[in-house]
Design a protein around this motif. Structure first.
Motif, PDB file in Angstrom:
ATOM      1  N   GLU A 102      26.812  29.093  39.245  1.00 44.30           N
ATOM      2  CA  GLU A 102      27.393  30.345  39.725  1.00 44.30           C
ATOM      3  C   GLU A 102      28.145  31.052  38.596  1.00 44.30           C
ATOM      4  O   GLU A 102      28.660  30.420  37.688  1.00 44.30           O
ATOM      5  N   GLU A 103      28.210  32.357  38.699  1.00 48.20           N
ATOM      6  CA  GLU A 103      28.989  33.126  37.742  1.00 48.20           C
ATOM      7  C   GLU A 103      30.465  32.941  38.070  1.00 48.20           C
ATOM      8  O   GLU A 103      30.856  32.961  39.228  1.00 48.20           O
ATOM      9  N   ILE A 104      31.277  32.761  37.049  1.00 49.34           N
ATOM     10  CA  ILE A 104      32.711  32.593  37.263  1.00 49.34           C
ATOM     11  C   ILE A 104      33.305  33.958  37.597  1.00 49.34           C
ATOM     12  O   ILE A 104      33.109  34.924  36.857  1.00 49.34           O
ATOM     13  N   PRO A 105      34.021  34.040  38.712  1.00 52.34           N
ATOM     14  CA  PRO A 105      34.613  35.330  39.076  1.00 52.34           C
ATOM     15  C   PRO A 105      35.760  35.686  38.130  1.00 52.34           C
ATOM     16  O   PRO A 105      36.316  34.816  37.461  1.00 52.34           O
ATOM     17  N   LYS A 106      36.095  36.967  38.079  1.00 55.98           N
ATOM     18  CA  LYS A 106      37.231  37.391  37.282  1.00 55.98           C
ATOM     19  C   LYS A 106      38.483  36.787  37.897  1.00 55.98           C
ATOM     20  O   LYS A 106      38.710  36.900  39.100  1.00 55.98           O
ATOM     21  N   ILE A 107      39.271  36.136  37.059  1.00 56.06           N
ATOM     22  CA  ILE A 107      40.506  35.506  37.505  1.00 56.06           C
ATOM     23  C   ILE A 107      41.650  36.254  36.847  1.00 56.06           C
ATOM     24  O   ILE A 107      41.719  36.334  35.623  1.00 56.06           O
ATOM     25  N   VAL A 108      42.524  36.814  37.663  1.00 54.17           N
ATOM     26  CA  VAL A 108      43.669  37.556  37.163  1.00 54.17           C
ATOM     27  C   VAL A 108      44.905  36.700  37.399  1.00 54.17           C
ATOM     28  O   VAL A 108      45.239  36.382  38.547  1.00 54.17           O
ATOM     29  N   CYS A 109      45.566  36.331  36.314  1.00 51.94           N
ATOM     30  CA  CYS A 109      46.654  35.362  36.407  1.00 51.94           C
ATOM     31  C   CYS A 109      47.782  35.785  37.348  1.00 51.94           C
ATOM     32  O   CYS A 109      48.342  34.944  38.034  1.00 51.94           O
ATOM     33  N   ASN A 110      48.103  37.058  37.386  1.00 54.07           N
ATOM     34  CA  ASN A 110      49.190  37.468  38.271  1.00 54.07           C
ATOM     35  C   ASN A 110      48.687  38.006  39.604  1.00 54.07           C
ATOM     36  O   ASN A 110      49.400  38.698  40.311  1.00 54.07           O
TER      37      ASN A 110
END
Length: 149
Positions: free
Chosen positions: A66-74
């Motif tokens: 699977e493609e890794i989703p965008k992860i936004v730290c905050n």
């Protein structure tokens, strides 16, 4: 280190939060960044990059093809689609990144402002690129001196 690696690192810096990100808002005005901040930013990026690559690879192994989703730290909700173990890796990376940035005398807000400015300011991008080169060359020289007989 090679110039292509520095370019890749700078490209990663300008997109460092494409996978693991912090929301950054661009101001309409040009940001003034002093030489100390440029050095601190470059040092932060160099310290973060291996950790980002490791976290990305670990998450990639966990979620398979699977493609890794965008992860936004905050934005904790950006991690909701990840399995629990992958969430833990992402949270650890985000916490480590914040510590790295703080250890290099920048706030997360300032780091993000500089990241956004790099995308719009060629002179700043070149200045950071040259600083990354200088830091890598200094690091390689120190390593070579330590390893010399």
């Amino acid at each position: 280190m090679s110039h292509s690696w520095v370019f890749a690192t700078l490209t990663t810096a300008s997109l460092i939060f494409a996978t693991f990100g912090l929301n950054a808002k661009a101001d309409a005005q040009t940001l003034t960044v002093n030489n100390i901040e440029v050095t601190n930013y470059a040092q932060s990026v160099l310290a973060m990059e291996p950790k980002r690559q490791q976290a990305f690879e670990e998450i990639k192994k966990l979620i398979g093809r699977e493609e890794i989703p965008k992860i936004v730290c905050n934005d904790p909700s950006s991690m909701n689609s990840l399995p629990n173990q992958a969430k833990d890796i992402a949270v650890n990376y985000c916490n480590d990144s914040q510590k790295i940035v703080a250890a290099h005398s920048l706030t997360i807000e300032r780091f993000n402002q500089i990241t956004v400015e790099i995308q719009n300011n060629t002179a700043l991008k070149n200045q950071i690129y040259n600083t990354l080169l200088r830091l890598q060359n200094e690091s390689a020289a120190k390593s070579g001196a330590r390893n010399a007989p």
